[in-house]
Scaffold this active site. Structure first.
Site, PDB file in Angstrom:
ATOM      1  N   HIS A 198      41.111  37.785  33.992  1.00  0.00           N
ATOM      2  CA  HIS A 198      41.370  36.622  34.849  1.00  0.00           C
ATOM      3  C   HIS A 198      41.966  35.494  34.001  1.00  0.00           C
ATOM      4  O   HIS A 198      41.554  35.280  32.860  1.00  0.00           O
ATOM      5  CB  HIS A 198      40.090  36.152  35.536  1.00  0.00           C
ATOM      6  CG  HIS A 198      40.361  35.151  36.621  1.00  0.00           C
ATOM      7  ND1 HIS A 198      40.647  33.838  36.336  1.00  0.00           N
ATOM      8  CD2 HIS A 198      40.454  35.277  37.961  1.00  0.00           C
ATOM      9  CE1 HIS A 198      40.898  33.207  37.480  1.00  0.00           C
ATOM     10  NE2 HIS A 198      40.785  34.064  38.478  1.00  0.00           N
ATOM     11  N   GLU A 222      48.471  37.688  40.147  1.00  0.00           N
ATOM     12  CA  GLU A 222      47.892  36.384  40.464  1.00  0.00           C
ATOM     13  C   GLU A 222      48.546  35.316  39.587  1.00  0.00           C
ATOM     14  O   GLU A 222      48.114  35.094  38.446  1.00  0.00           O
ATOM     15  CB  GLU A 222      46.372  36.406  40.243  1.00  0.00           C
ATOM     16  CG  GLU A 222      45.713  35.103  40.644  1.00  0.00           C
ATOM     17  CD  GLU A 222      44.195  35.216  40.730  1.00  0.00           C
ATOM     18  OE1 GLU A 222      43.685  35.515  41.818  1.00  0.00           O
ATOM     19  OE2 GLU A 222      43.531  35.029  39.710  1.00  0.00           O
TER      20      GLU A 222
HETATM   21  P1  PGA Z   1      41.843  30.840  44.580  1.00  0.00           P
HETATM   22  O1  PGA Z   1      41.335  31.637  43.286  1.00  0.00           O
HETATM   23  O2  PGA Z   1      41.791  31.789  45.726  1.00  0.00           O
HETATM   24  O3  PGA Z   1      40.878  29.716  44.720  1.00  0.00           O
HETATM   25  O4  PGA Z   1      43.231  30.395  44.287  1.00  0.00           O
HETATM   26  C1  PGA Z   1      41.716  32.955  43.050  1.00  0.00           C
HETATM   27  C2  PGA Z   1      41.300  33.401  41.674  1.00  0.00           C
HETATM   28  O5  PGA Z   1      41.268  32.582  40.754  1.00  0.00           O
HETATM   29  O6  PGA Z   1      41.006  34.591  41.466  1.00  0.00           O
END
Ligand code: PGA
Length: 252
Positions: A100, A168
């Site tokens: 992450h 992401e």
């Molecule tokens: P968010 O976070 O949905 O609040 O943007 C997603 C993540 O950090 O995995």
């Protein structure tokens, strides 16, 4: 593959009562649904109470951990603060978030650690959920190539086929300054780029790619309308009970 929605609670909520209320709510909402798996990744301290309830429940609800340590000696070991794969498996955990961006960029976790964690999960039957993506101002494709090359180092085709990949972009994570979700078109393009890179390097067609970054009740269907995007990782919105329940229903 079924649709997958992964709730990343990060460092929330602050007490077990609140955590349990969310978890029970999601468990009830997910009870009779089909075609979807809902994975809750709470802070470590809530995994034990939740683990008991997951094993009692006939439900699409599953548990994930937000991190793991790669060493797993039979008698434990001198790794202050760390949590082993055996501990997670004993609690019924199925998935583990790895790489992450908050761990990479705030805590300085290098790709070498991400790679070790993926290997350890795969060796012991946990499913790694690998998050990759660029920061604002980065060259997206360069970052994706760099992270995939390093994080998947020495893994073979069969091992890679078990990983869940999440595109992401860091700039899209809801807590960042000026954050906004990626466009569904751009997310699709990035997911296709990941698939292409893996095909070119491992001759493997992967199907398990998700999108994460400011996914909410209003936009989730726009991302998941593409067959290539098999689900979503949800941070902020997964702590808003009614909203997340609505998202689960929409996806299933
Ligand atoms: P968010 O976070 O949905 O609040 O943007 C997603 C993540 O950090 O995995």
């Amino acid at each position: 593959m079924e649709k997958l929605i992964i709730a990343n609670w990060k460092m929330s909520p602050q007490n077990l009562v609140q955590a349990q209320e969310l978890f029970e709510g999601f468990g009830n909402a997910a009870k009779n649904l089909e075609g979807i798996e809902v994975v809750i990744c709470p802070p470590f301290v809530y995994l034990a109470p939740f683990g008991n309830s997951v094993s009692r429940r006939e439900s699409v609800l599953q548990l994930g951990a937000q991190d793991v340590f790669w060493e797993n000696p039979p008698m434990g070991g001198p790794f202050t603060g760390e949590i082993s794969i055996a501990m997670l498996k004993n609690l019924g955990v199925k998935y583990v978030l790895v790489g992450h961006s908050e761990r990479r960029y705030i805590l300085g976790e290098p790709d070498e650690f991400v790679n070790k964690k993926i290997k350890a999960c795969l060796a012991d039957g946990l499913i790694p959920v690998l998050l990759i993506g660029e920061r604002a101002g980065d060259k997206k494709e360069e970052i994706i190539i760099h992270q995939l090359s390093q994080d998947l180092r020495d893994l073979n085709q069969e091992e890679i086929s078990k990983i869940i990949f999440v595109y992401e972009p860091v700039w899209a994570i809801s807590t960042g300054p000026g954050a906004k979700p990626d466009t569904p078109e751009n997310a699709l393009e990035s997911v296709k780029f990941i698939m292409k890179f893996i095909f070119e390097n491992w001759k493997l067609k992967i199907e398990n790619c998700l999108y994460g970054g400011s996914v909410n009740e209003k936009n989730v269907a726009d991302f998941l309308k593409y067959p290539e995007i098999k689900g979503a990782v949800v941070g902020g919105a997964s702590l808003r009970k009614e909203e997340f329940i609505q998202m689960i229903r929409l996806i299933s």
